[in-house]
Scaffold this motif. Structure first.
Motif, PDB file in Angstrom:
ATOM      1  N   TYR A   1       9.192 109.346 113.385  1.00 36.87           N
ATOM      2  CA  TYR A   1       9.299 107.965 113.165  1.00 36.87           C
ATOM      3  C   TYR A   1      10.493 107.428 112.415  1.00 36.87           C
ATOM      4  CZ  TYR A   1       4.292 107.614 113.872  1.00 36.87           C
ATOM      5  OH  TYR A   1       3.006 107.304 114.724  1.00 36.87           O
TER       6      TYR A   1
ATOM      7  N   VAL B   1       5.262  97.533 104.380  1.00 35.24           N
ATOM      8  CA  VAL B   1       4.510  98.659 103.758  1.00 35.24           C
ATOM      9  C   VAL B   1       4.695  98.265 102.079  1.00 35.24           C
ATOM     10  CG1 VAL B   1       6.190 100.444 103.549  1.00 35.24           C
ATOM     11  CG2 VAL B   1       3.553 101.039 103.706  1.00 35.24           C
TER      12      VAL B   1
ATOM     13  N   GLU C   1       2.530  95.716 101.184  1.00 38.57           N
ATOM     14  CA  GLU C   1       1.195  96.163 101.147  1.00 38.57           C
ATOM     15  C   GLU C   1       0.834  96.912  99.903  1.00 38.57           C
ATOM     16  OE1 GLU C   1       0.275  98.301 104.781  1.00 38.57           O
ATOM     17  OE2 GLU C   1      -1.829  98.532 103.924  1.00 38.57           O
TER      18      GLU C   1
ATOM     19  N   GLY D   1       7.602 103.219 107.544  1.00 39.60           N
ATOM     20  CA  GLY D   1       8.234 102.202 106.656  1.00 39.60           C
ATOM     21  C   GLY D   1       9.115 102.893 105.744  1.00 39.60           C
TER      22      GLY D   1
ATOM     23  N   GLU E   1      -4.222 105.071 108.613  1.00 35.52           N
ATOM     24  CA  GLU E   1      -3.580 104.168 109.038  1.00 35.52           C
ATOM     25  C   GLU E   1      -2.838 103.811 108.200  1.00 35.52           C
ATOM     26  OE1 GLU E   1      -5.872 100.985 110.743  1.00 35.52           O
ATOM     27  OE2 GLU E   1      -6.344 102.404 112.389  1.00 35.52           O
ATOM     28  N   LEU E   2      -2.898 103.518 106.766  1.00 32.38           N
ATOM     29  CA  LEU E   2      -1.764 103.438 105.735  1.00 32.38           C
ATOM     30  C   LEU E   2      -0.764 104.622 105.664  1.00 32.38           C
ATOM     31  CD1 LEU E   2      -0.589 101.614 103.475  1.00 32.38           C
ATOM     32  CD2 LEU E   2      -2.179 102.746 101.687  1.00 32.38           C
TER      33      LEU E   2
ATOM     34  N   GLN F   1       0.194 105.935 108.304  1.00 29.25           N
ATOM     35  CA  GLN F   1       1.161 105.812 109.410  1.00 29.25           C
ATOM     36  C   GLN F   1       2.007 104.753 109.028  1.00 29.25           C
ATOM     37  OE1 GLN F   1      -0.085 108.599 110.851  1.00 29.25           O
ATOM     38  NE2 GLN F   1       1.407 107.802 112.428  1.00 29.25           N
ATOM     39  N   ARG F   2       1.689 103.810 107.955  1.00 27.90           N
ATOM     40  CA  ARG F   2       2.702 102.892 107.800  1.00 27.90           C
ATOM     41  C   ARG F   2       3.649 103.265 106.896  1.00 27.90           C
ATOM     42  NH1 ARG F   2      -1.840  99.764 108.961  1.00 27.90           N
ATOM     43  NH2 ARG F   2      -2.724  99.814 106.644  1.00 27.90           N
TER      44      ARG F   2
ATOM     45  N   LEU G   1       0.645 100.306 113.244  1.00 27.65           N
ATOM     46  CA  LEU G   1       1.789  99.747 112.519  1.00 27.65           C
ATOM     47  C   LEU G   1       2.021  98.087 112.838  1.00 27.65           C
ATOM     48  CD1 LEU G   1       4.570 102.294 113.659  1.00 27.65           C
ATOM     49  CD2 LEU G   1       3.180 102.320 111.551  1.00 27.65           C
ATOM     50  N   PRO G   2       2.715  97.389 111.913  1.00 29.55           N
ATOM     51  CA  PRO G   2       2.996  95.847 112.200  1.00 29.55           C
ATOM     52  C   PRO G   2       3.969  95.738 113.176  1.00 29.55           C
ATOM     53  CG  PRO G   2       3.838  96.621 110.297  1.00 29.55           C
ATOM     54  CD  PRO G   2       3.298  97.945 110.790  1.00 29.55           C
TER      55      PRO G   2
ATOM     56  N   LYS H   1      11.539  99.076 112.531  1.00 23.64           N
ATOM     57  CA  LYS H   1      11.512 100.128 111.547  1.00 23.64           C
ATOM     58  C   LYS H   1      11.547  98.955 110.166  1.00 23.64           C
ATOM     59  CE  LYS H   1      12.813 104.451 109.565  1.00 23.64           C
ATOM     60  NZ  LYS H   1      11.307 104.894 109.260  1.00 23.64           N
TER      61      LYS H   1
ATOM     62  N   CYS I   1       8.585  97.223 109.513  1.00 23.25           N
ATOM     63  CA  CYS I   1       7.626  98.108 108.806  1.00 23.25           C
ATOM     64  C   CYS I   1       7.888  98.418 107.200  1.00 23.25           C
ATOM     65  CB  CYS I   1       7.607  99.661 109.561  1.00 23.25           C
ATOM     66  SG  CYS I   1       6.865  99.297 111.230  1.00 23.25           S
TER      67      CYS I   1
END
Ligand code: GLC
Length: 488
Positions: free
Chosen positions: A393, A284, A287, A370, A362-363, A365-366, A265-266, A277, A280
């Motif tokens: 989350y 996303v 992204e 997000g 990983e994406l 998770q984002r 996460l960023p 949050k 995030c």
């Protein structure tokens, strides 16, 4: 207890679906309760060759007799899942060509017959006889069968537990399977290995295991009905009447899935500090190339594309959802016709929708972190892990009331729930969510409840512990009865 956990997918070594997550986390939780736990899985090339999973040989190549006319070379290497030993079973015929998870499921049953025999053989050679062998899904179904039918005295007290992660996959093959492993055809009857004219691995496992369970209490009830029973509802109802069928909700690895520390996460956040949050969400959207729309909740989906997961419903609902307004990101691979429809949908709604056509943990998770809402309109769902990750989350799930979704998501409390699998019911749940999202206090209360839920393995690992005890007791009772019957 000595517990051997058998699965053909174990995260992080090899993963296709939720089974891998369970196999990669429940054994650790059982070990934490003080048990001697080992995992058995195939020695896929991608595991053996990956330097991260340092492994050593614990059984050099030797011959294992699988059946009267079938001898197979087998070897075993050992790696570790943290402190849990993982036995990797190799041979010269299968598993070596599997260089990525997508290739785990090769057609045919021989590799699983081999695996079942090789596992029992290795326990003996290594002098480690489990009290319980815990098998998962149809691929491992012949372990309990061979355990009993081989009549091997060292396993007299070993009980088996079989977990159904998805009843829709049963593993059906011809009667010749029995000849190949040297079992008499007299076992090919409906009370043992035969089902609708086939040798059915899942059914066989259920018949031969002391205890059978599935991954949520609601799914355990549903599979006793024709709607969800996949032609085995009669057997499931029978097992339940004998006290041999139960439902234990999966947990998730709450250390891996933690928005306060998740390295994908960023920004990080927790129930008492939600600023991260929003970061995030912005990240996303950027992204995937969506501009934020004022007042629009972001909905996320991380899923295999299949109609089991309700992925067709989302396409029907698109226009009405986006008009609310709302935005949606779907990440996942699966049925080509669904992927095609999603590509078209992205062209039709470029400001509202992105389809991310890849598997990228990983994406994912984002997307979980997000999004404001997480959609899981499954037609059936034995447990479902996505809704639990989303809840942790602070992402509010919209789900159909089925299986594990019904046991974890509650209308107006931590999510939105609809009953029938149809467009109107789904849309009405999305509208309820959209309205709640507009009222800050209501929304924050839901997010807070979601994030405070307990999704860990703690409670469920204890339930498995008592399931193992029940299985061991049943084994012991059966053994005593057969000894008495034999006049001992
Ligand atoms: C299967 C089921 C899913 C469950 C998972 C782990 O993938 O479809 O509902 O969560 O197994 O038990």
């Amino acid at each position: 207890m000595r517990i051997l956990f058998v699965s053909v997918e174990v995260s992080p070594f090899a993963k296709v679906g939720g089974l891998a997550d369970v196999a990669g986390s429940l054994p650790k939780a059982l070990q934490a309760l003080g048990h001697d736990v080992r995992i058995a899985m195939p020695a896929y090339r991608m595991v053996v060759d990956d330097p991260r999973w340092r492994n050593r040989c614990i059984l050099r190549p030797h011959n294992v007799r699988i059946g009267p006319a079938w001898v197979q070379t087998s070897w075993v290497r050992e790696t570790m899942l943290e402190k849990v030993p993982v036995w990797l079973f190799g041979t010269d015929r299968w598993f070596d060509e599997v260089d990525r998870s997508e290739r785990i499921y090769l057609p045919g049953e021989d590799q699983y017959l081999f695996l079942a025999r090789a596992i029992l053989d290795a326990c003996k050679r290594l002098g480690w006889i489990p009290d319980v062998i815990h098998c998962n899904d149809w691929h491992t179904g012949f372990v309990p069968v061979l355990l009993r039918e081989s009549g091997d005295i060292v396993f007299h007290r070993t009980a088996s537990v079989f977990t159904i992660h998805n009843l829709a996959y049963q593993g059906e093959f011809g009667v010749e399977v029995l000849d190949r492993v040297g079992l008499p055809r007299s076992l090919f009857d409906m009370h043992r290995l035969e089902t609708y004219g086939c040798v059915n691995f899942l059914k066989s496992a259920c018949v031969y295991s002391e205890q059978v369970n599935t991954v949520s209490p609601t799914y355990a009830r549903e599979i006793q009905t024709p709607e969800y029973g996949c032609r085995l509802e009669g057997l499931m109802a029978y097992l339940a009447s004998q006290g041999r069928l139960s439902g234990i909700l999966n947990g998730i690895d709450t250390e891996v899935f933690d928005p306060r520390t998740d390295p994908a996460l960023p920004a990080h956040f927790g129930p008492h500090d939600l600023d991260g949050k929003q970061v995030c969400k912005d990240a996303v959207l950027r992204e995937v190339g969506l501009e934020p729309i004022e007042g629009a909740p972001l909905m996320g989906v991380v899923s295999r594309l299949s109609s089991q997961k309700g992925m067709d419903l989302m396409i029907e609902a698109a226009e009405a959802m986006f008009a609310l307004p709302a935005q949606l990101i779907v990440q996942g691979l699966g049925d080509p016709w669904l992927a095609q429809r999603y590509r078209e949908m992205q062209k039709a709604f470029p400001r509202h929708f992105r389809y991310v056509e890849k598997f990228d943990a990983e994406l994912a998770q984002r997307v979980y972190a997000g999004s404001d809402l997480f959609l899981m309109p499954s037609s059936f769902e034995p447990c479902g892990l996505g809704q639990m990750i989303a809840l942790r989350y602070g992402t509010i799930p919209i789900v159909r009331r089925t299986g594990g979704l019904a046991d974890t998501v509650f209308e107006g409390q931590n999510g939105f729930v609809f009953e029938r699998r149809d467009l109107d019911e789904f849309l009405s749940a999305v509208r309820r969510a959209h309205s709640a999202y507009q009222i800050k206090e209501v929304w924050l209360k839901m997010v807070d409840r979601a994030m405070h839920g307990d999704y860990s393995w703690d409670k469920s690992a204890r339930e498995y512990e008592s399931l193992y005890q029940r299985a061991a007791k049943r084994r012991w009772d059966d053994l005593r009865q057969s000894l008495e019957a034999a006049g001992c």
